[in-house]
Scaffold this active site. Structure first.
Site, PDB file in Angstrom:
ATOM      1  N   HIS A  88      16.060  -1.702  10.498  1.00  0.00           N
ATOM      2  CA  HIS A  88      14.737  -1.714  11.133  1.00  0.00           C
ATOM      3  C   HIS A  88      14.279  -0.289  11.383  1.00  0.00           C
ATOM      4  O   HIS A  88      15.084   0.615  11.637  1.00  0.00           O
ATOM      5  CB  HIS A  88      14.735  -2.523  12.435  1.00  0.00           C
ATOM      6  CG  HIS A  88      15.657  -2.012  13.505  1.00  0.00           C
ATOM      7  ND1 HIS A  88      15.299  -1.016  14.387  1.00  0.00           N
ATOM      8  CD2 HIS A  88      16.919  -2.380  13.852  1.00  0.00           C
ATOM      9  CE1 HIS A  88      16.308  -0.793  15.225  1.00  0.00           C
ATOM     10  NE2 HIS A  88      17.302  -1.598  14.925  1.00  0.00           N
ATOM     11  N   ASP A  90      11.964   0.781  13.724  1.00  0.00           N
ATOM     12  CA  ASP A  90      11.512   1.144  15.069  1.00  0.00           C
ATOM     13  C   ASP A  90      12.681   1.592  15.939  1.00  0.00           C
ATOM     14  O   ASP A  90      13.842   1.278  15.673  1.00  0.00           O
ATOM     15  CB  ASP A  90      10.775  -0.027  15.729  1.00  0.00           C
ATOM     16  CG  ASP A  90      11.621  -1.289  15.820  1.00  0.00           C
ATOM     17  OD1 ASP A  90      12.379  -1.580  14.874  1.00  0.00           O
ATOM     18  OD2 ASP A  90      11.519  -2.009  16.837  1.00  0.00           O
ATOM     19  N   ASP A 119      20.857   4.120  16.168  1.00  0.00           N
ATOM     20  CA  ASP A 119      20.177   2.813  16.080  1.00  0.00           C
ATOM     21  C   ASP A 119      18.758   2.988  15.564  1.00  0.00           C
ATOM     22  O   ASP A 119      17.824   3.094  16.355  1.00  0.00           O
ATOM     23  CB  ASP A 119      20.188   2.153  17.456  1.00  0.00           C
ATOM     24  CG  ASP A 119      19.671   0.736  17.450  1.00  0.00           C
ATOM     25  OD1 ASP A 119      19.515   0.154  16.358  1.00  0.00           O
ATOM     26  OD2 ASP A 119      19.423   0.192  18.538  1.00  0.00           O
ATOM     27  N   GLU A 156      11.818  -4.705  15.415  1.00  0.00           N
ATOM     28  CA  GLU A 156      13.067  -5.398  15.752  1.00  0.00           C
ATOM     29  C   GLU A 156      13.390  -5.274  17.224  1.00  0.00           C
ATOM     30  O   GLU A 156      13.970  -6.183  17.826  1.00  0.00           O
ATOM     31  CB  GLU A 156      14.208  -4.824  14.904  1.00  0.00           C
ATOM     32  CG  GLU A 156      15.513  -5.610  14.984  1.00  0.00           C
ATOM     33  CD  GLU A 156      16.463  -5.135  16.078  1.00  0.00           C
ATOM     34  OE1 GLU A 156      17.502  -5.786  16.277  1.00  0.00           O
ATOM     35  OE2 GLU A 156      16.164  -4.102  16.736  1.00  0.00           O
ATOM     36  N   GLU A 157      13.020  -4.144  17.834  1.00  0.00           N
ATOM     37  CA  GLU A 157      13.414  -3.877  19.210  1.00  0.00           C
ATOM     38  C   GLU A 157      12.593  -4.647  20.246  1.00  0.00           C
ATOM     39  O   GLU A 157      12.941  -4.638  21.425  1.00  0.00           O
ATOM     40  CB  GLU A 157      13.298  -2.374  19.507  1.00  0.00           C
ATOM     41  CG  GLU A 157      14.226  -1.488  18.688  1.00  0.00           C
ATOM     42  CD  GLU A 157      15.673  -1.576  19.144  1.00  0.00           C
ATOM     43  OE1 GLU A 157      15.974  -2.413  20.021  1.00  0.00           O
ATOM     44  OE2 GLU A 157      16.506  -0.822  18.609  1.00  0.00           O
ATOM     45  N   GLU A 189      23.387  -1.996  11.445  1.00  0.00           N
ATOM     46  CA  GLU A 189      23.348  -1.686  12.881  1.00  0.00           C
ATOM     47  C   GLU A 189      24.661  -1.010  13.292  1.00  0.00           C
ATOM     48  O   GLU A 189      25.707  -1.179  12.647  1.00  0.00           O
ATOM     49  CB  GLU A 189      23.163  -2.971  13.688  1.00  0.00           C
ATOM     50  CG  GLU A 189      21.802  -3.636  13.543  1.00  0.00           C
ATOM     51  CD  GLU A 189      20.780  -3.118  14.542  1.00  0.00           C
ATOM     52  OE1 GLU A 189      21.053  -2.084  15.186  1.00  0.00           O
ATOM     53  OE2 GLU A 189      19.712  -3.749  14.679  1.00  0.00           O
ATOM     54  N   HIS A 376      20.274   3.672  22.322  1.00  0.00           N
ATOM     55  CA  HIS A 376      19.416   3.507  23.505  1.00  0.00           C
ATOM     56  C   HIS A 376      19.821   4.446  24.649  1.00  0.00           C
ATOM     57  O   HIS A 376      19.441   4.209  25.805  1.00  0.00           O
ATOM     58  CB  HIS A 376      19.439   2.052  24.008  1.00  0.00           C
ATOM     59  CG  HIS A 376      18.928   1.046  23.028  1.00  0.00           C
ATOM     60  ND1 HIS A 376      18.524  -0.225  23.400  1.00  0.00           N
ATOM     61  CD2 HIS A 376      18.751   1.101  21.689  1.00  0.00           C
ATOM     62  CE1 HIS A 376      18.133  -0.898  22.329  1.00  0.00           C
ATOM     63  NE2 HIS A 376      18.270  -0.098  21.268  1.00  0.00           N
TER      64      HIS A 376
END
Length: 405
Positions: A88, A90, A119, A156-157, A189, A376
Site C-alpha cells: 500500500h 499510504d 510500513d 490501507e491505513e 508488510e 507508526h
C-alpha cells in the site's frame, strides 16, 4: 559442465541491486502520501516511473478521485499462474517526537529513517527489486512458469478504498495485469521477515445513543445518553471476556476497543446524545453485520434500551481476517525462501484479507521491518540489509513456486 540449479539461483540472487532498493525507498519516503489526506498520487507516480524504467507493464487505475492503485507486471516468459506481491502506498501521519523531518529520508549507518520506511515503502522497493531480477531469470537458465505482479493500493491505513475497489470490480486484476490466475500472494508488510500465514481482520462500529435532555437540577426529568453509553461499554467488556475464553491457537481471539467517546450538551444538561467509536478485531470467517446485530441484541437484553433511550449500532469499516493452511505450498516456499523463517499468525490486519477471501488467492505476509517497534513510530526506520534480504527472499520464493521444482 552442467551448472546446478542452486548455483544458477545464487548467481541470480547476486544481481539484486541494493543501490536501487535504497534509492527507491528514499524516493518514496520523500513523497508523503499521508492518510487521512488522500495524498498517495505523487508517491504512486514515483513508483510507476520506477516500474516502467525496470521494463514492467504498468497500469494506474483510480480507486477514487486522485487516489490511484498501481498494477505492475514483470513478464518472465511463462504464461501460467503468477505470483503477486501486495503493498500500500499510504502512510500514517508522522505525529510528534521525530528528531528530523519525517519526509526527508536520512541514514544512520545501515538504517534508513523516514515515515513509511518500514510500513511499507521499503517492502515495496524490495518487491520491485525482486521483480527486476525475476524478469531476467531465463538468462540464468531458470525458467518460470508464470509472471510476477505487484499490486499497490491506496487508503490501507484508514478505510481500504483501494482494495475495496479492486475486489468490487470483477476482472479488474486480470485486465490490469494481464495475468489470468495467481498461485499465491506475498504481502510485503513488516513482519521481521517471519512468515505470517493468517491475520485477524478489523472492523469499526459507530454506536449512537440517544437520550432525553433535561435541566441538571432535575435529572429525573430526562434520561442520560452518557449513562446509557457507559452501560453499553459494560456489555462490550462482557463480550470481550467471552471471546477471550475461547482463543484460537494461531490468532488468539477477537478484541474490542472503545477508541472514542463524545457526548453531552453541557454540564448543566442531562446528556441527550452520546456516540462511541469502537474497534472490533475479527477472526477469519466472522461477519461484521452479525457481530453488530449480536451486540445490539446484547444491549437490549441488558435492559439499556428503555423509554427515552435509543441505541443504533452501525458498522463503518471492515477488513476480513484470513488463514492459509499450514501445509500450503506457498507457506512452505515462503519459509524456505527466508531461510527457514518461523511461521505464525498476526494480530494486525492488512489488505491480504481481501485478496485471500474475496479473490481466492492463497496469501502470506512476509516483509522487512517490525510492525510493533518500527511502524507508526517516531523516527520510523528499516535496515537496508534487511530490505536486500527481503528482495532475495522474494526471488527465492518465486523461483520455488514458479519453477516447478
Amino acid at each position: 559442465m552442467t551448472v546446478r540449479r542452486d548455483e544458477r539461483l545464487d548467481q541470480l540472487l547476486e544481481t539484486v541491486d541494493s543501490g536501487a532498493i535504497d534509492a527507491l525507498t528514499c524516493a518514496l519516503i520523500g513523497e508523503p502520501s499521508v492518510n487521512p489526506g488522500g495524498t498517495e498520487e505523487s508517491a504512486v507516480r514515483v513508483l510507476a516511473d520506477a516500474c516502467r524504467a525496470a521494463g514492467f507493464d504498468v497500469d494506474v487505475i483510480e480507486a477514487a478521485p486522485g487516489r490511484p492503485n498501481l498494477f505492475a507486471t514483470a513478464r518472465t516468459g511463462g504464461t501460467g499462474p503468477g505470483l503477486m506481491f501486495l503493498g500500500h502506498s499510504d502512510v500514517v501521519p508522522p505525529g510528534p517526537g521525530w528528531s528530523a523531518d519525517p519526509f526527508v529520508p536520512r541514514r544512520a549507518g545501515d538504517r534508513i529513517i523516514g515515515r513509511g520506511a518500514s510500513d511499507m515503502k521499503g517492502g515495496i522497493a524490495a518487491a520491485v527489486a525482486a521483480m527486476s531480477v525475476l524478469a531476467r531469470a531465463g538468462e540464468f537458465g531458470i525458467d518460470l512458469s508464470g509472471p510476477v505482479g505487484l499490486v499497490v493500493t491506496v487508503d490501507e491505513e484508514e478505510h481500504g478504498t483501494g482494495v475495496r475497489h479492486l475486489v468490487a470490480n470483477p476482472g479488474l486484476l486480470h485486465r490490469a495485469t494481464g495475468v489470468g490466475e495467481f498461485a499465491g500472494c506475498i504481502v510485503a508488510e513488516p513482519t521481521r521477515m517471519e512468515v505470517v500465514r493468517g491475520c485477524r481482520g478489523a472492523s469499526y462500529f459507530e454506536i449512537e445513543v440517544t437520550g432525553r435532555a433535561a435541566h441538571s437540577g432535575r435529572p429525573s426529568d430526562g434520561v442520560s445518553a452518557i449513562d446509557a453509553a457507559a452501560r453499553v461499554i459494560d456489555v462490550i467488556r462482557a463480550d470481550q471476556a467471552r471471546l477471550a475464553a475461547s482463543p484460537d491457537a494461531l490468532l488468539g481471539f477477537g478484541t474490542w476497543n472503545v477508541g472514542t467517546i463524545e457526548g453531552g450538551q453541557g454540564i448543566s444538561v442531562v446528556a441527550p446524545s452520546c456516540s462511541l467509536g469502537v474497534d472490533r478485531r475479527l477472526m477469519p470467517g466472522e461477519d461484521v453485520h452479525e457481530i453488530g446485530e449480536r451486540l445490539l441484541a446484547d444491549i437490549h437484553a441488558a435492559g439499556i434500551v428503555v423509554d427515552g433511550i435509543e441505541v443504533r449500532v452501525t458498522p463503518t469499516m471492515f477488513l476480513p481476517g484470513f488463514a492459509t493452511d499450514a501445509d500450503h505450498r506457498l507457506v512452505s516456499a515462503a519459509s524456505r525462501a527466508a531461510l527457514d523463517a518461523p511461521v505464525g499468525g498476526w494480530t494486525a490486519a492488512c489488505d491480504g484479507g481481501f485478496v485471500s477471501t474475496a479473490l481466492g488467492v492463497p496469501t502470506v505476509v512476509l516483509g522487512p521491518g517490525d510492525i510493533n517497534t518500527q511502524a507508526h513510530q517516531p523516527d520510523e526506520s528499516v535496515c537496508l540489509s534487511e530490505l536486500v534480504f527481503a528482495a532475495q527472499s522474494y526471488v527465492r520464493a518465486a523461483v520455488d513456486l514458479l519453477s516447478g521444482n
